[in-house]
Write a protein that holds these residues in place. Structure first.
Motif, mmCIF file in Angstrom:
data_model
loop_
_atom_site.group_PDB
_atom_site.id
_atom_site.type_symbol
_atom_site.label_atom_id
_atom_site.label_comp_id
_atom_site.label_asym_id
_atom_site.label_seq_id
_atom_site.Cartn_x
_atom_site.Cartn_y
_atom_site.Cartn_z
ATOM 1 N N TYR A 232 9.900 0.297 -11.884
ATOM 2 C CA TYR A 232 10.046 0.922 -13.201
ATOM 3 C C TYR A 232 11.317 1.745 -13.169
ATOM 4 O O TYR A 232 11.490 2.601 -12.289
ATOM 5 C CB TYR A 232 8.845 1.810 -13.520
ATOM 6 C CG TYR A 232 7.549 1.056 -13.697
ATOM 7 C CD1 TYR A 232 7.094 0.696 -14.963
ATOM 8 C CD2 TYR A 232 6.759 0.712 -12.595
ATOM 9 C CE1 TYR A 232 5.905 0.006 -15.136
ATOM 10 C CE2 TYR A 232 5.562 0.027 -12.757
ATOM 11 C CZ TYR A 232 5.141 -0.325 -14.028
ATOM 12 O OH TYR A 232 3.959 -1.008 -14.193
ATOM 13 N N VAL A 233 12.202 1.481 -14.110
ATOM 14 C CA VAL A 233 13.531 2.100 -14.074
ATOM 15 C C VAL A 233 13.784 2.823 -15.397
ATOM 16 O O VAL A 233 13.651 2.231 -16.480
ATOM 17 C CB VAL A 233 14.629 1.047 -13.844
ATOM 18 C CG1 VAL A 233 15.977 1.729 -13.619
ATOM 19 C CG2 VAL A 233 14.280 0.148 -12.651
ATOM 20 N N ALA B 142 0.822 -1.208 0.000
ATOM 21 C CA ALA B 142 0.000 0.000 0.000
ATOM 22 C C ALA B 142 0.857 1.261 0.000
ATOM 23 O O ALA B 142 0.443 2.307 -0.501
ATOM 24 C CB ALA B 142 -0.932 -0.005 1.210
ATOM 25 N N ASP B 143 2.064 1.175 0.571
ATOM 26 C CA ASP B 143 2.930 2.345 0.651
ATOM 27 C C ASP B 143 3.717 2.599 -0.636
ATOM 28 O O ASP B 143 4.358 3.640 -0.773
ATOM 29 C CB ASP B 143 3.921 2.198 1.816
ATOM 30 C CG ASP B 143 3.224 2.214 3.161
ATOM 31 O OD1 ASP B 143 2.161 2.860 3.267
ATOM 32 O OD2 ASP B 143 3.724 1.578 4.103
ATOM 33 N N GLY B 144 3.688 1.628 -1.540
ATOM 34 C CA GLY B 144 4.430 1.802 -2.785
ATOM 35 C C GLY B 144 4.257 0.593 -3.676
ATOM 36 O O GLY B 144 5.186 -0.197 -3.838
ATOM 37 N N PHE B 145 3.069 0.450 -4.287
ATOM 38 C CA PHE B 145 2.817 -0.705 -5.152
ATOM 39 C C PHE B 145 3.628 -0.608 -6.444
ATOM 40 O O PHE B 145 4.032 -1.608 -7.017
ATOM 41 C CB PHE B 145 1.324 -0.851 -5.446
ATOM 42 C CG PHE B 145 0.704 0.328 -6.149
ATOM 43 C CD1 PHE B 145 0.663 0.395 -7.530
ATOM 44 C CD2 PHE B 145 0.143 1.366 -5.413
ATOM 45 C CE1 PHE B 145 0.075 1.463 -8.182
ATOM 46 C CE2 PHE B 145 -0.445 2.448 -6.053
ATOM 47 C CZ PHE B 145 -0.470 2.508 -7.441
ATOM 48 N N ASP B 146 3.876 0.617 -6.902
ATOM 49 C CA ASP B 146 4.780 0.874 -8.019
ATOM 50 C C ASP B 146 5.862 1.829 -7.532
ATOM 51 O O ASP B 146 5.559 2.818 -6.840
ATOM 52 C CB ASP B 146 4.055 1.517 -9.210
ATOM 53 C CG ASP B 146 3.221 0.537 -10.015
ATOM 54 O OD1 ASP B 146 3.443 -0.683 -9.866
ATOM 55 O OD2 ASP B 146 2.362 0.984 -10.795
ATOM 56 N N ARG B 147 7.116 1.551 -7.899
ATOM 57 C CA ARG B 147 8.230 2.410 -7.507
ATOM 58 C C ARG B 147 8.977 2.829 -8.759
ATOM 59 O O ARG B 147 9.448 1.987 -9.525
ATOM 60 C CB ARG B 147 9.122 1.687 -6.505
ATOM 61 C CG ARG B 147 8.280 1.236 -5.305
ATOM 62 C CD ARG B 147 9.033 0.649 -4.165
ATOM 63 N NE ARG B 147 8.078 0.204 -3.144
ATOM 64 C CZ ARG B 147 8.406 -0.147 -1.916
ATOM 65 N NH1 ARG B 147 9.673 -0.126 -1.537
ATOM 66 N NH2 ARG B 147 7.479 -0.530 -1.058
ATOM 67 N N ILE B 148 9.030 4.128 -8.966
ATOM 68 C CA ILE B 148 9.538 4.706 -10.206
ATOM 69 C C ILE B 148 10.925 5.280 -9.961
ATOM 70 O O ILE B 148 11.089 6.210 -9.165
ATOM 71 C CB ILE B 148 8.609 5.832 -10.714
ATOM 72 C CG1 ILE B 148 7.128 5.441 -10.582
ATOM 73 C CG2 ILE B 148 8.991 6.241 -12.121
ATOM 74 C CD1 ILE B 148 6.723 4.226 -11.359
ATOM 75 N N THR B 149 11.918 4.728 -10.625
ATOM 76 C CA THR B 149 13.288 5.236 -10.521
ATOM 77 C C THR B 149 13.637 5.958 -11.821
ATOM 78 O O THR B 149 13.594 5.368 -12.905
ATOM 79 C CB THR B 149 14.283 4.098 -10.272
ATOM 80 O OG1 THR B 149 13.967 3.471 -9.018
ATOM 81 C CG2 THR B 149 15.710 4.619 -10.228
ATOM 82 N N GLY C 115 5.429 7.303 -15.131
ATOM 83 C CA GLY C 115 6.510 6.339 -14.974
ATOM 84 C C GLY C 115 6.080 4.897 -14.914
ATOM 85 O O GLY C 115 6.868 3.994 -15.209
ATOM 86 N N SER C 116 4.820 4.632 -14.554
ATOM 87 C CA SER C 116 4.349 3.239 -14.507
ATOM 88 C C SER C 116 3.652 2.871 -15.803
ATOM 89 O O SER C 116 2.990 1.833 -15.889
ATOM 90 C CB SER C 116 3.377 3.036 -13.344
ATOM 91 O OG SER C 116 2.152 3.695 -13.604
ATOM 92 N N SER C 117 3.806 3.697 -16.808
ATOM 93 C CA SER C 117 3.017 3.534 -18.022
ATOM 94 C C SER C 117 3.710 2.724 -19.104
ATOM 95 O O SER C 117 3.391 2.860 -20.289
ATOM 96 C CB SER C 117 2.613 4.909 -18.559
ATOM 97 O OG SER C 117 1.770 5.564 -17.635
ATOM 98 N N LEU C 118 4.637 1.840 -18.714
ATOM 99 C CA LEU C 118 5.115 0.861 -19.683
ATOM 100 C C LEU C 118 4.019 -0.157 -19.986
ATOM 101 O O LEU C 118 4.165 -0.979 -20.880
ATOM 102 C CB LEU C 118 6.370 0.151 -19.175
ATOM 103 C CG LEU C 118 7.628 1.016 -19.066
ATOM 104 C CD1 LEU C 118 8.826 0.176 -18.642
ATOM 105 C CD2 LEU C 118 7.929 1.715 -20.375
ATOM 106 N N LYS C 119 2.923 -0.069 -19.249
ATOM 107 C CA LYS C 119 1.773 -0.927 -19.531
ATOM 108 C C LYS C 119 0.816 -0.257 -20.525
ATOM 109 O O LYS C 119 -0.324 -0.707 -20.712
ATOM 110 C CB LYS C 119 1.041 -1.290 -18.247
ATOM 111 C CG LYS C 119 0.612 -0.107 -17.390
ATOM 112 C CD LYS C 119 0.012 -0.586 -16.086
ATOM 113 C CE LYS C 119 -0.450 0.573 -15.207
ATOM 114 N NZ LYS C 119 0.670 1.307 -14.611
#
Length: 471
Positions: free
Chosen positions: A298-299, A85-92, A160-164
């Protein structure tokens, strides 16, 4: 004679078959491959089941966007693992990492801690996610973000999570961008197991409800007369008749099975460009070599999220939930966008016949993906026991999707009425479903299937039995 024949057993086809057979209709699904599922299925290599397109799903909790529909489809019975919940996706991006927190308020507050000067703009953004309307179809996602935010880094972080999805700056609508992201902010989940669990549940229910699912049945022709479609013909010579037909194949492929169709409709479908493809490195790991992480990474090498990649400069990294109760993941998938131009030297080849140059290219791509993933998972390269790869060519040959497009036909916010495809076709009893029509992804394909089935069952039936609204 069946009431409905569905061509293709991707998620859209199976959902339509489930909904219609549950309503009491006689349904037959025809699949050209040896197993059903399309991009939802898992494939077996070296004794391991590897996923193709199912990595995580959003909005499954009570009161959220997919909960009622998945409940009525029986899919909530599957073993879902809720992501952090604190970070389901992490964008680097570069040397900085940002977290997507679950819940719209927490999502905005968490990012506001990194961008305090954009706090009000973040509230505007999450409001757009929560209250998506058809008017957003005519608004560009890139334009909206840049008008809302003054910080260009945050514009990149929010995508940033949009590689989907395909981040095509000139055409991507705010509607598609919001729908692709909003359900994951509600809550994010991955299966404790492979994608065949979801496929198997749908197929078992379809058969239990009186429907049929036949594999190794490649449709080669859709036979029509002056009143509409009357039958499909398969490559093995079998022929199946029905009152209604639904194609879960790419619309351009569907037209190849038809003889005559209105020229203006054919041009509309065949001239619409397709979205970008995906390269996937499916990694089987050495036992107890990498601890499970309950989020996605996501990097990006640099803050150019919205640019079309010319090399491997971005990856999505996700891992399989341990099924043995241990702390270690058995598999990791690393994905990166891949253009059709990168595949064109082998466009005339087929699976297993592409030659050494193709194999060398895949090795190079996989190594580049691993090198980038190593920035956030330094132990990953040494943990790999086996690596299996797929490219847009793989998807093209297995799913008949032109150019191996990962997200179907490209929509354009400048021309939403032209590029968003109706389930209806010029053939009165032939309907379409799948990601090319309105929205892609599990969320988009699910609601597209509801729209398709509403053409046969009526909107009132769908809204009553699946406790959801369709417009």
């Amino acid at each position: 004679m069946h009431e409905v024949i569905i061509i293709g057993s991707g998620l859209g086809g199976l959902l339509c078959a489930h909904i219609l057979s549950k309503a009491g209709m006689s349904v037959l699904v025809l699949e050209r491959q040896q197993q059903p599922g399309g991009c939802m299925q898992s494939y077996r290599r070296g004794g391991f089941n590897l996923d193709t397109g199912l990595h995580y799903v959003g909005g499954l909790d009570e009161g959220q966007s997919l909960h009622n529909v998945f409940s009525h489809l029986g899919l909530l019975q599957l073993p879902w693992q809720r992501l952090d919940a604190d970070g389901f996706d992490r964008i680097t991006i570069g040397d900085r990492t940002f977290c997507y927190a679950e819940g719209f308020g927490r999502f905005a507050d968490t990012l506001a801690s990194d961008f305090p000067h954009q706090q009000q703009a973040l509230r505007t953004y999450v409001d757009a996610l929560q209250h998506s309307t058809p008017q957003q179809m005519g608004i560009g996602a890139w334009d909206f973000l840049n008008e809302t935010f003054s910080d260009t880094l945050l514009v990149n972080v929010l995508a940033g999570s949009s590689l989907k999805m395909e981040l095509h700056k000139p055409s991507l609508s705010l509607f598609a961008f919001a729908h692709s992201n909003a359900s994951f902010v509600e809550s994010s989940w991955r299966l404790r197991g492979d994608g065949n669990m979801l496929v198997g549940k749908l197929v078992d229910d379809i058969r239990r409800q009186g429907g049929e699912v036949l594999c190794k049945k490649e449709v080669v022709r859709l036979l029509t007369n002056e009143t509409g479609a009357v039958a499909v013909e398969c490559g093995d010579g079998t022929r199946y008749e029905a009152r209604h037909f639904i194609s879960d194949a790419h619309p351009a492929q569907t037209l190849q099975w038809l003889g005559r169709v209105k020229p203006v409709y054919r041009r509309r479908i065949c001239e619409q460009p397709n979205t970008i493809g995906i390269f996937t490195a499916s990694l089987v790991l050495k036992p107890h070599s990498l601890r499970y992480f309950n989020h996605n990474r996501y990097v990006y090498l640099r803050p150019n999220v919205w640019e079309v990649p010319q090399q491997v400069d971005r990856v999505m990294v996700c891992c399989r939930v341990p099924e043995d109760g241990s702390e270690y993941t058995p598999q990791v998938d690393v994905l990166t966008p891949m253009t059709w131009e990168q595949c064109e030297p082998w466009a005339a080849t087929s699976v297993g016949q592409r030659g050494d140059g193709y194999k060398a290219m895949k090795v190079q791509m996989a190594e580049a993906c691993l090198q980038l993933a190593e920035r956030v998972l330094p132990e990953l390269p040494q943990a790999v026991a086996h690596c299996y790869t797929s490219t847009p060519l793989t998807y093209r040959d297995y799913t008949l999707t032109p150019q191996g497009s990962a997200f179907g036909m490209r929509k354009d916010y400048h021309q939403p009425l032209l590029t968003i495809i109706s389930p209806r076709t010029p053939v009165p009893n032939l309907l379409l479903t799948g990601q090319s029509l309105m929205l892609h992804g599990v969320h988009g394909v699910t609601f597209t299937a509801l729209h398709t089935c509403a053409e046969l069952l009526g909107k009132d039936y769908i809204m009553q039995h699946y406790e959801t609204t369709i417009n």
